[in-house]
Design an enzyme around this catalytic site. Structure first.
Site, PDB file in Angstrom:
ATOM      1  N   LYS A 155      -1.907 -31.374   3.221  1.00 33.15           N
ATOM      2  CA  LYS A 155      -1.864 -31.351   5.523  1.00 33.15           C
ATOM      3  C   LYS A 155      -1.799 -32.760   5.911  1.00 33.15           C
ATOM      4  O   LYS A 155      -1.645 -33.479   6.050  1.00 33.15           O
ATOM      5  CB  LYS A 155      -2.963 -30.239   5.160  1.00 33.15           C
ATOM      6  CG  LYS A 155      -3.663 -29.288   4.891  1.00 33.15           C
ATOM      7  CD  LYS A 155      -2.067 -28.637   5.540  1.00 33.15           C
ATOM      8  CE  LYS A 155      -2.889 -26.945   4.257  1.00 33.15           C
ATOM      9  NZ  LYS A 155      -2.515 -26.426   3.907  1.00 33.15           N
TER      10      LYS A 155
HETATM   11  C1  PLP Z   1      -4.375 -25.065   2.783  1.00 34.63           C
HETATM   12  C2  PLP Z   1      -4.138 -23.711   3.268  1.00 34.63           C
HETATM   13  C3  PLP Z   1      -5.205 -23.644   3.094  1.00 34.63           C
HETATM   14  C4  PLP Z   1      -6.201 -23.447   2.507  1.00 34.63           C
HETATM   15  O1  PLP Z   1      -6.252 -24.832   2.449  1.00 34.63           O
HETATM   16  P1  PLP Z   1      -7.336 -25.931   0.818  1.00 34.63           P
HETATM   17  O2  PLP Z   1      -7.708 -27.034   1.650  1.00 34.63           O
HETATM   18  O3  PLP Z   1      -5.553 -26.387   0.320  1.00 34.63           O
HETATM   19  O4  PLP Z   1      -8.061 -24.873   0.002  1.00 34.63           O
HETATM   20  C5  PLP Z   1      -5.844 -22.029   3.727  1.00 34.63           C
HETATM   21  N1  PLP Z   1      -4.766 -21.398   4.679  1.00 34.63           N
HETATM   22  C6  PLP Z   1      -3.535 -21.781   4.742  1.00 34.63           C
HETATM   23  C7  PLP Z   1      -2.325 -21.015   5.909  1.00 34.63           C
HETATM   24  C8  PLP Z   1      -2.559 -23.475   3.799  1.00 34.63           C
HETATM   25  O5  PLP Z   1      -1.708 -23.239   4.304  1.00 34.63           O
END
Ligand code: PLP
Length: 397
Positions: free
Chosen positions: A186
């Site tokens: 992210k």
């Molecule tokens: C990555 C993501 C999540 C969840 O995040 P994690 O930290 O990987 O559990 C939730 N919603 C969206 C749209 C994402 O891209």
């Protein structure tokens, strides 16, 4: 695209502070931690950076969503309206609290089509959850109007758009609560981690306890003296992960400046191709620019263009064929393939997905390609990538 591209001395220093004390847990151990509280510090930094009163860190974006659902009082029998295009975590969180995910079409913003949301509201609807996909935003004014009219909660899944804004406000800070993911890919990362932000004290207090077994954190240095006003889970972040995030959030503005600059260059190069149209961005100045998302005239062309981009050695996401981000390939969800049975009413509500189709979403997603934008390219690399991208797309037209 992600913060891990620019890891450095800052992350090491923050992690080292924690390694020095040997206290990896975010609560308790008040003496031995020698004043090092990285999770608390990061929560404070989130509040300041995103201009909200409260922030609660969790172990992931998924647990942030789950915690937000619980803290907002969403549970069995409640319907949560969400888009057909998102990462599976969004519906996992809805299902995890026993609520019913009501999927509706996306439009050319790549998230909730307001008219589809309106049409999906029932007496059981409790919340609307736009997912700000690929760094950019939903049409928030339209969604806020619908939520006000029908007295619905608005929960923003901003997991992919940390740092993006809509009309000057941080995504995630506009609804009743918002969530970020700080997983490894992210915009900023803790390696694994997530956060809930909100201006509602009650939502925050519940999220704080829910994510730590129900601890009210009022017992002082003695965790055994904490009260447990309600049940919870262990969705805690560790001090080591929070330390990484602390270094990363200080770089967020730098990341955004790089991403936005790179997007400008890529978008202007791609604008020369008449058959290419771009994702609609309700407030383009607020795009965090982690991706350049564009449309080609039809699915075959988009598929061929994706192959050509990859053959040129560049990354590209063609979500329509991806198993994780679009309804078409969510067979486990469609079939209700759980390890343990859904409660009866939820099982019944989920039946609809066995045969449901979303032609309007298909028409959007099947033509869409998202090109991930790197933080690490030099100017020369950026120009070279832009040229290759344009040539690859042109080669199939
Ligand atoms: C990555 C993501 C999540 C969840 O995040 P994690 O930290 O990987 O559990 C939730 N919603 C969206 C749209 C994402 O891209």
């Amino acid at each position: 695209m992600p913060g891990f591209e620019l890891f450095g001395a800052e992350e090491k220093k923050e992690v080292n502070d924690v390694l020095e004390t040997g206290i990896y847990m975010r609560y308790g151990f008040d003496g031995p931690r020698k004043g090092i509280w990285k999770a608390k510090e990061l929560e404070q930094a989130l509040c300041e950076r995103f201009n909200v009163k409260y922030a609660q860190l969790t172990s992931s974006g998924t647990t942030a969503l789950t915690t937000a659902m619980a803290a907002l009082g969403i549970g069995a029998g409640d319907e949560v309206i969400m888009p057909t295009f998102t990462f599976v975590a969004s519906f996992e969180a809805v299902l995890s609290v026993g609520a019913t995910p009501v999927l509706v079409d996306v439009d050319d913003t790549l998230t909730l089509a307001p008219a589809a949301v309106k049409a999906a509201v029932t007496p059981k609807t409790k919340a609307v959850m736009p997912v700000h996909m690929c760094g950019s935003m939903a049409d928030m004014d339209a969604l806020l109007d619908i939520c006000r009219e029908h007295k619905l909660l608005l929960l923003e899944d901003a997991c992919q758009s940390t740092g993006a804004t809509y009309k000057g406000k941080a995504l995630g800070s506009i609804g009743h609560a918002g969530t970020f993911s700080f997983d490894f890919v992210k915009t900023i990362t803790c390696a694994e981690g997530g956060a809930i932000i909100t201006n509602d004290e009650a939502v925050y207090t519940k999220a704080d306890a829910y994510s730590d077994h129900g601890h009210d954190h009022l017992g002082g240095a003695d965790r055994g003296a904490d009260g447990h006003p309600h049940l919870g889970f262990n969705f805690r972040i560790s001090e080591l992960h929070a330390a990484v995030g602390l270094a990363q959030i200080r770089k967020l503005d730098r990341f955004l400046a790089i991403l936005r600059n790179n997007k400008e260059v890529l978008k202007s190069a791609m604008s020369e191709i008449p058959q290419v149209t771009f994702r609609r961005i309700p407030d383009e100045a607020g795009d965090s620019a982690t991706h350049l998302s564009f449309f080609l005239p039809d699915a075959d062309t988009a598929r061929a263009a994706t192959a050509a981009i990859k053959a040129a050695g560049l990354p590209a996401f063609y979500w329509f064929d991806n198993n994780w981000h679009y309804f078409r390939k969510w067979n486990h969800f469609k079939e209700g393939a759980t390890l343990n049975p859904f409660a009866a009413p939820l099982a019944k509500a989920m039946e609809v997905y066995k045969t449901k189709e979303f032609p309007a979403s298909d028409a959007i997603i099947s033509r869409c390609i998202s090109f991930p934008i790197s933080l690490a390219w030099t100017d020369e690399e950026l120009r070279e990538k832009a040229g290759k991208l344009v040539n690859a797309v042109k080669s199939v037209l």
